[in-house]
Scaffold this motif. Structure first.
Motif, PDB file in Angstrom:
ATOM      1  N   LEU A   1     -10.710  -2.572   3.327  1.00  0.00           N
ATOM      2  CA  LEU A   1     -10.005  -1.407   2.779  1.00  0.00           C
ATOM      3  C   LEU A   1      -9.728  -0.377   3.872  1.00  0.00           C
ATOM      4  CD1 LEU A   1     -11.975  -0.912  -0.562  1.00  0.00           C
ATOM      5  CD2 LEU A   1      -9.710  -1.920  -0.262  1.00  0.00           C
ATOM      6  N   THR A   2     -10.690  -0.184   4.768  1.00  0.00           N
ATOM      7  CA  THR A   2     -10.486   0.753   5.876  1.00  0.00           C
ATOM      8  C   THR A   2      -9.323   0.304   6.754  1.00  0.00           C
ATOM      9  OG1 THR A   2     -12.844   1.319   5.895  1.00  0.00           O
ATOM     10  CG2 THR A   2     -11.576   1.838   7.869  1.00  0.00           C
ATOM     11  N   HIS A   3      -9.248  -0.992   7.021  1.00  0.00           N
ATOM     12  CA  HIS A   3      -8.131  -1.519   7.804  1.00  0.00           C
ATOM     13  C   HIS A   3      -6.799  -1.268   7.098  1.00  0.00           C
ATOM     14  CE1 HIS A   3      -5.418  -4.721   9.352  1.00  0.00           C
ATOM     15  NE2 HIS A   3      -5.983  -4.419  10.508  1.00  0.00           N
ATOM     16  N   SER A   4      -6.785  -1.423   5.781  1.00  0.00           N
ATOM     17  CA  SER A   4      -5.559  -1.158   5.015  1.00  0.00           C
ATOM     18  C   SER A   4      -5.194   0.325   5.079  1.00  0.00           C
ATOM     19  CB  SER A   4      -5.752  -1.605   3.562  1.00  0.00           C
ATOM     20  OG  SER A   4      -5.938  -3.006   3.487  1.00  0.00           O
TER      21      SER A   4
ATOM     22  N   ILE B   1      -8.314 -10.844  -3.232  1.00  0.00           N
ATOM     23  CA  ILE B   1      -8.015  -9.415  -3.186  1.00  0.00           C
ATOM     24  C   ILE B   1      -6.576  -9.203  -3.631  1.00  0.00           C
ATOM     25  CG2 ILE B   1      -7.900  -7.357  -1.736  1.00  0.00           C
ATOM     26  CD1 ILE B   1      -9.833  -8.728   0.195  1.00  0.00           C
ATOM     27  N   TRP B   2      -6.405  -8.391  -4.636  1.00  0.00           N
ATOM     28  CA  TRP B   2      -5.064  -8.008  -5.085  1.00  0.00           C
ATOM     29  C   TRP B   2      -4.876  -6.544  -4.742  1.00  0.00           C
ATOM     30  CZ3 TRP B   2      -3.138  -6.727 -10.629  1.00  0.00           C
ATOM     31  CH2 TRP B   2      -1.737  -6.725 -10.653  1.00  0.00           C
ATOM     32  N   MET B   3      -3.921  -6.239  -3.881  1.00  0.00           N
ATOM     33  CA  MET B   3      -3.730  -4.866  -3.416  1.00  0.00           C
ATOM     34  C   MET B   3      -2.951  -4.035  -4.426  1.00  0.00           C
ATOM     35  SD  MET B   3      -5.439  -4.889  -0.684  1.00  0.00           S
ATOM     36  CE  MET B   3      -5.030  -3.250  -0.080  1.00  0.00           C
ATOM     37  N   LYS B   4      -3.485  -4.037  -5.641  1.00  0.00           N
ATOM     38  CA  LYS B   4      -2.960  -3.209  -6.722  1.00  0.00           C
ATOM     39  C   LYS B   4      -4.129  -2.780  -7.602  1.00  0.00           C
ATOM     40  CE  LYS B   4       1.643  -3.038  -6.616  1.00  0.00           C
ATOM     41  NZ  LYS B   4       2.404  -1.761  -6.671  1.00  0.00           N
ATOM     42  N   SER B   5      -4.006  -1.611  -8.188  1.00  0.00           N
ATOM     43  CA  SER B   5      -4.973  -1.180  -9.183  1.00  0.00           C
ATOM     44  C   SER B   5      -4.559  -1.722 -10.542  1.00  0.00           C
ATOM     45  CB  SER B   5      -5.028   0.349  -9.239  1.00  0.00           C
ATOM     46  OG  SER B   5      -5.739   0.789 -10.375  1.00  0.00           O
ATOM     47  N   LEU B   6      -5.538  -2.047 -11.379  1.00  0.00           N
ATOM     48  CA  LEU B   6      -5.236  -2.510 -12.732  1.00  0.00           C
ATOM     49  C   LEU B   6      -4.942  -1.353 -13.684  1.00  0.00           C
ATOM     50  CD1 LEU B   6      -7.763  -5.443 -13.182  1.00  0.00           C
ATOM     51  CD2 LEU B   6      -5.374  -5.510 -12.491  1.00  0.00           C
TER      52      LEU B   6
ATOM     53  N   CYS C   1      -1.859   2.205   6.586  1.00  0.00           N
ATOM     54  CA  CYS C   1      -1.061   2.809   5.506  1.00  0.00           C
ATOM     55  C   CYS C   1      -0.610   1.790   4.468  1.00  0.00           C
ATOM     56  CB  CYS C   1       0.147   3.537   6.073  1.00  0.00           C
ATOM     57  SG  CYS C   1      -0.263   4.838   7.262  1.00  0.00           S
ATOM     58  N   LYS C   2      -1.499   0.835   4.129  1.00  0.00           N
ATOM     59  CA  LYS C   2      -1.181  -0.169   3.132  1.00  0.00           C
ATOM     60  C   LYS C   2      -1.946   0.041   1.827  1.00  0.00           C
ATOM     61  CE  LYS C   2       0.018  -3.775   6.476  1.00  0.00           C
ATOM     62  NZ  LYS C   2      -0.287  -5.137   6.973  1.00  0.00           N
ATOM     63  N   LEU C   3      -2.681   1.128   1.747  1.00  0.00           N
ATOM     64  CA  LEU C   3      -3.476   1.396   0.533  1.00  0.00           C
ATOM     65  C   LEU C   3      -3.293   2.851   0.127  1.00  0.00           C
ATOM     66  CD1 LEU C   3      -5.587   0.458  -1.552  1.00  0.00           C
ATOM     67  CD2 LEU C   3      -7.354   1.164   0.066  1.00  0.00           C
TER      68      LEU C   3
ATOM     69  N   ASN D   1      -0.961  -0.707 -13.025  1.00  0.00           N
ATOM     70  CA  ASN D   1      -0.320  -1.334 -11.874  1.00  0.00           C
ATOM     71  C   ASN D   1      -0.007  -0.334 -10.764  1.00  0.00           C
ATOM     72  OD1 ASN D   1       0.346  -3.827 -10.875  1.00  0.00           O
ATOM     73  ND2 ASN D   1       2.474  -3.728 -11.493  1.00  0.00           N
ATOM     74  N   THR D   2      -0.879   0.664 -10.572  1.00  0.00           N
ATOM     75  CA  THR D   2      -0.633   1.708  -9.578  1.00  0.00           C
ATOM     76  C   THR D   2      -1.296   1.350  -8.260  1.00  0.00           C
ATOM     77  OG1 THR D   2      -2.529   2.903 -10.502  1.00  0.00           O
ATOM     78  CG2 THR D   2      -0.350   3.539 -11.290  1.00  0.00           C
ATOM     79  N   ASN D   3      -1.285   2.290  -7.301  1.00  0.00           N
ATOM     80  CA  ASN D   3      -1.862   2.059  -5.981  1.00  0.00           C
ATOM     81  C   ASN D   3      -3.363   1.850  -6.084  1.00  0.00           C
ATOM     82  OD1 ASN D   3       0.584   2.385  -4.514  1.00  0.00           O
ATOM     83  ND2 ASN D   3       0.394   4.603  -4.719  1.00  0.00           N
TER      84      ASN D   3
END
Length: 230
Positions: A221-224, A53-58, A228-230, A61-63
């Motif tokens: 994702l819900t946990h993130s 899991i990479w916590m970035k959008s491709l 407030c990590k997503l 490189n946004t959220n």
């Protein structure tokens, strides 16, 4: 140039946004399903399986979030663009079809995250089915090791005591357990082959066999979102 798109639309430039250098840094280990094995569901594991899991959008490189399988293929993505802690988030496959809609609800003083299956694959579907709800264990006294737990209620059950799963976070790791206590998935920071931890936005998710990994990534994702990590 206008870059905000509906989450189910797929444009040609979206296929060219993942540079080779990025893929090398976070490429998962190639160790899971044997060749020729098939499953009845594309989201059901046949044996213990590992994901990155990479916590970035491709998308520039946004959220957001990008999920790779053990062969290095992109299987899930979340594109939040410049927004963070959104009230509604869409889990999509590589081609932009919406699989899950995660929605924040407020009941009185408390907030609950709900996940909806989206059979039509579009964000504007009117036939979404409630799939799960996540509630914080509000009566748990915080411990010294900064652990926390969240109840996961599946289906339309309104009785919070009849939870099916529980998310337990301890430090930087997250475990997902059945109500009986059996661990079905674990998420922690990814390590290199030399045992060095990568950035805190690169994670390894290990899912046990016969588990729907789209449901598991929905909980991650819900946990993130809760934190407030997503």
């Amino acid at each position: 140039m206008q870059i905000f798109r509906r989450p189910y639309e797929t444009k040609a430039w979206q296929n060219r946004i993942c540079p080779a250098e990025t893929m090398v840094k976070i490429h998962p280990d190639r160790t899971t399903l044997a060749a020729g094995e098939e499953t009845s569901s594309p989201y059901l594991t046949t044996e213990k399986e590992s994901f990155t899991i990479w916590m970035k959008s491709l998308v520039f490189n946004t959220n957001g979030c990008t999920v790779f399988d053990s062969k290095g293929n992109i299987i899930y993505r979340v594109d939040n663009y410049n927004s963070k802690s959104c009230r509604e988030v869409y889990l999509m496959d590589l081609h932009g079809h919406v699989l899950l809609t995660l929605r924040r609800q407020k009941f009185g003083l408390f907030k609950t995250w709900e996940g909806y299956r989206t059979p039509s694959g579009t964000a504007e579907s009117t036939t979404n089915f409630e799939y799960f709800r996540v509630k914080n264990n509000m009566f748990k006294i915080p411990s010294k090791d900064s652990s926390s737990s969240y109840r996961v209620i599946k289906g339309t059950c309104k009785n919070d005591e009849q939870y099916c799963y529980k998310m337990v976070s301890r430090g930087s790791s997250l475990g997902i357990e059945e109500s009986c206590g059996r661990l079905v998935a674990e998420v922690k920071r990814k390590q290199s082959r030399n045992g060095l931890e990568l950035g805190d936005d690169v994670l390894t998710m290990v899912v046990e066999s016969q588990v729907d990994h789209s449901f598991i990534i929905g909980l991650v994702l819900t946990h993130s979102l809760i934190n407030c990590k997503l």
